[in-house]
Design a protein around this motif. Structure first.
Motif, PDB file in Angstrom:
ATOM      1  N   PRO A 192       0.818  -1.220   0.000  1.00 58.29           N
ATOM      2  CA  PRO A 192       0.000   0.000   0.000  1.00 58.29           C
ATOM      3  C   PRO A 192       0.843   1.258   0.000  1.00 58.29           C
ATOM      4  O   PRO A 192       1.323   1.713   1.031  1.00 58.29           O
ATOM      5  CB  PRO A 192      -0.820  -0.128   1.295  1.00 58.29           C
ATOM      6  CG  PRO A 192      -0.019  -1.021   2.173  1.00 58.29           C
ATOM      7  CD  PRO A 192       0.687  -1.968   1.249  1.00 58.29           C
ATOM      8  N   SER A 193       1.076   1.802  -1.156  1.00 59.06           N
ATOM      9  CA  SER A 193       1.850   3.034  -1.317  1.00 59.06           C
ATOM     10  C   SER A 193       1.340   3.734  -2.559  1.00 59.06           C
ATOM     11  O   SER A 193       1.295   3.147  -3.646  1.00 59.06           O
ATOM     12  CB  SER A 193       3.341   2.730  -1.459  1.00 59.06           C
ATOM     13  OG  SER A 193       4.029   3.840  -1.999  1.00 59.06           O
ATOM     14  N   GLU A 194       0.925   4.982  -2.417  1.00 61.33           N
ATOM     15  CA  GLU A 194       0.417   5.741  -3.550  1.00 61.33           C
ATOM     16  C   GLU A 194       1.489   5.865  -4.630  1.00 61.33           C
ATOM     17  O   GLU A 194       1.210   5.762  -5.821  1.00 61.33           O
ATOM     18  CB  GLU A 194      -0.025   7.127  -3.084  1.00 61.33           C
ATOM     19  CG  GLU A 194      -0.597   7.995  -4.202  1.00 61.33           C
ATOM     20  CD  GLU A 194      -0.873   9.415  -3.732  1.00 61.33           C
ATOM     21  OE1 GLU A 194      -0.057  10.314  -4.037  1.00 61.33           O
ATOM     22  OE2 GLU A 194      -1.891   9.605  -3.050  1.00 61.33           O
ATOM     23  N   LEU A 195       2.736   6.072  -4.202  1.00 56.74           N
ATOM     24  CA  LEU A 195       3.822   6.233  -5.168  1.00 56.74           C
ATOM     25  C   LEU A 195       4.069   4.945  -5.953  1.00 56.74           C
ATOM     26  O   LEU A 195       4.255   4.982  -7.178  1.00 56.74           O
ATOM     27  CB  LEU A 195       5.094   6.674  -4.454  1.00 56.74           C
ATOM     28  CG  LEU A 195       6.260   7.129  -5.336  1.00 56.74           C
ATOM     29  CD1 LEU A 195       7.102   8.180  -4.624  1.00 56.74           C
ATOM     30  CD2 LEU A 195       7.148   5.949  -5.738  1.00 56.74           C
ATOM     31  N   ILE A 196       4.063   3.809  -5.270  1.00 59.35           N
ATOM     32  CA  ILE A 196       4.254   2.527  -5.960  1.00 59.35           C
ATOM     33  C   ILE A 196       3.093   2.278  -6.924  1.00 59.35           C
ATOM     34  O   ILE A 196       3.281   1.778  -8.042  1.00 59.35           O
ATOM     35  CB  ILE A 196       4.391   1.376  -4.951  1.00 59.35           C
ATOM     36  CG1 ILE A 196       5.680   1.539  -4.131  1.00 59.35           C
ATOM     37  CG2 ILE A 196       4.394   0.028  -5.658  1.00 59.35           C
ATOM     38  CD1 ILE A 196       5.868   0.491  -3.050  1.00 59.35           C
ATOM     39  N   GLU A 197       1.895   2.635  -6.495  1.00 59.71           N
ATOM     40  CA  GLU A 197       0.728   2.485  -7.362  1.00 59.71           C
ATOM     41  C   GLU A 197       0.877   3.326  -8.631  1.00 59.71           C
ATOM     42  O   GLU A 197       0.612   2.858  -9.744  1.00 59.71           O
ATOM     43  CB  GLU A 197      -0.528   2.899  -6.591  1.00 59.71           C
ATOM     44  CG  GLU A 197      -1.822   2.641  -7.342  1.00 59.71           C
ATOM     45  CD  GLU A 197      -3.047   2.944  -6.495  1.00 59.71           C
ATOM     46  OE1 GLU A 197      -4.162   2.650  -6.964  1.00 59.71           O
ATOM     47  OE2 GLU A 197      -2.891   3.484  -5.384  1.00 59.71           O
TER      48      GLU A 197
END
Length: 354
Positions: A192-197
């Motif tokens: 869960p990471s916006e950046l990884i997404e």
């Protein structure tokens, strides 16, 4: 009629007694935990440490090493009770919530799990953020680490140390992954990471935030096509058994932040605090070395124990990935403190030149 009255009174007494007991349990949950089951140990302090990975991973070994050191240094006055493999809380999000509420005393979540509350921790999730282990260690033992740790204080969290699990690799069932376009159209499990997404969306991948302990089942049932993780996790969780292709990309870095409930920390006597600090420093030094060893050994074990097809990115190919993912830097660097980004670039340039 009398029997009914007697029964009602007895039930009422039992109910009051039960409610009183429950109230006392919750009333004392946030105080120091003690283990009174061991004869001869008076007022033994129990620190409950929950994590979601296997005992034979870098984090699992570091937690056990830390627990042994604390017990030895306090002559068993302090006991670190370990709950591994998500046995107490299924995922890091649940564990973090429990830590804040005083249900447990220590956790070591992946840094990405902090990014919702502390967006600047997303720096660790930037693609190809650290050229080497040495670069990561310098970052977290220097100004970058000091700054990121200071952010935790606003949420009543005590940051004790940064632990490394090493570099992340890519696994998939949809053919070999050599260039960014090979990922197009695939469905990946991510942390869960916006950046990884955003990173995977940029590569035309459909990302799903699935808990770590449900990843194997999701891969086996073809709910997702692939995932990213360190070699030690790929081996210990047996992901290689349900994936056909492995690419050694070193595209991301998986680190953990060791946290303690700050209120609990402040209740500990100074001598015990000192033991925790000393033991944590030794455990942190151990995991830095162990993560490198275990990832190398896991790679050999994967090659020996499976028929998974392995591809290692060449330097020229890595540059192609870096260029393809540059928009992620452009999108997020504006959200970070300028001094933080300047320090990161200095470290990247220093170790890329070596």
């Amino acid at each position: 009629m009398k029997n009914l009255i007697y029964f009602s009174i007895a039930f009422l007494v039992l109910l009051i007694g039960t409610l009183t007991l429950i109230f006392k349990i919750f009333q004392t949950e946030d105080k120091l935990a003690f283990d009174d089951e061991q004869i001869g140990l008076k007022d033994q302090v129990v620190i409950r440490f929950s994590h979601v990975v296997a005992e034979n991973t870098p984090k699992g070994l570091a937690v056990q090493y830390f627990a042994d050191l604390v017990s030895e240094k306090t002559d068993t006055k302090v006991k670190v009770e370990i709950f591994a493999n998500g046995s107490l809380y299924e995922n890091d999000e649940e564990a973090l919530d429990a830590l804040k509420r005083g249900k447990i005393q220590m956790i070591a979540p992946a840094t990405s799990k902090l990014t919702t509350s502390f967006p600047e921790w997303q720096l660790v999730d930037l693609p190809f953020v650290f050229p080497s282990y040495e670069a990561a260690n310098e970052a977290f033992n220097g100004d970058i680490g000091l700054y990121l740790f200071s952010l935790l204080e606003s949420d009543h969290l005590k940051g004790l140390s940064f632990w490394s699990n090493g570099f992340k690799q890519i696994t998939s069932n949809i053919g070999p992954i050599q260039s960014p376009k090979d990922l197009s159209g695939q469905h990946f499990r991510i942390m869960p990471s916006e950046l990884i997404e955003k990173q995977y969306s940029l590569l035309d991948v459909n990302p799903s935030k699935i808990p770590f302990n449900l990843t194997y089942q999701s891969l086996e049932d073809h709910i997702v096509d692939g995932t990213e993780n360190t070699l030690s996790n790929i081996y210990s969780k047996k992901f290689y058994r349900v994936q056909n292709h492995l690419t050694i990309s070193n595209h991301g870095f998986l680190g953990y932040i060791v946290l303690m409930n700050n209120d609990y920390w402040n209740q500990l006597p100074p001598d015990i605090q000192q033991v925790v600090i000393e033991s944590m420093a030794e455990a942190s030094e151990m995991i830095q070395k162990k993560s490198i060893e275990l990832n190398l050994q896991s790679f050999e074990n994967i090659k020996k124990d499976s028929d998974i097809e392995i591809y290692e990115l060449k330097e020229k190919e890595k540059k192609q990935w870096v260029e393809e993912l540059q928009p992620v830097y452009e999108l997020y660097e504006s959200e970070f403190d300028n001094d933080l980004i300047d320090e990161l670039h200095k470290i990247q340039e220093k170790y890329e030149e070596e």
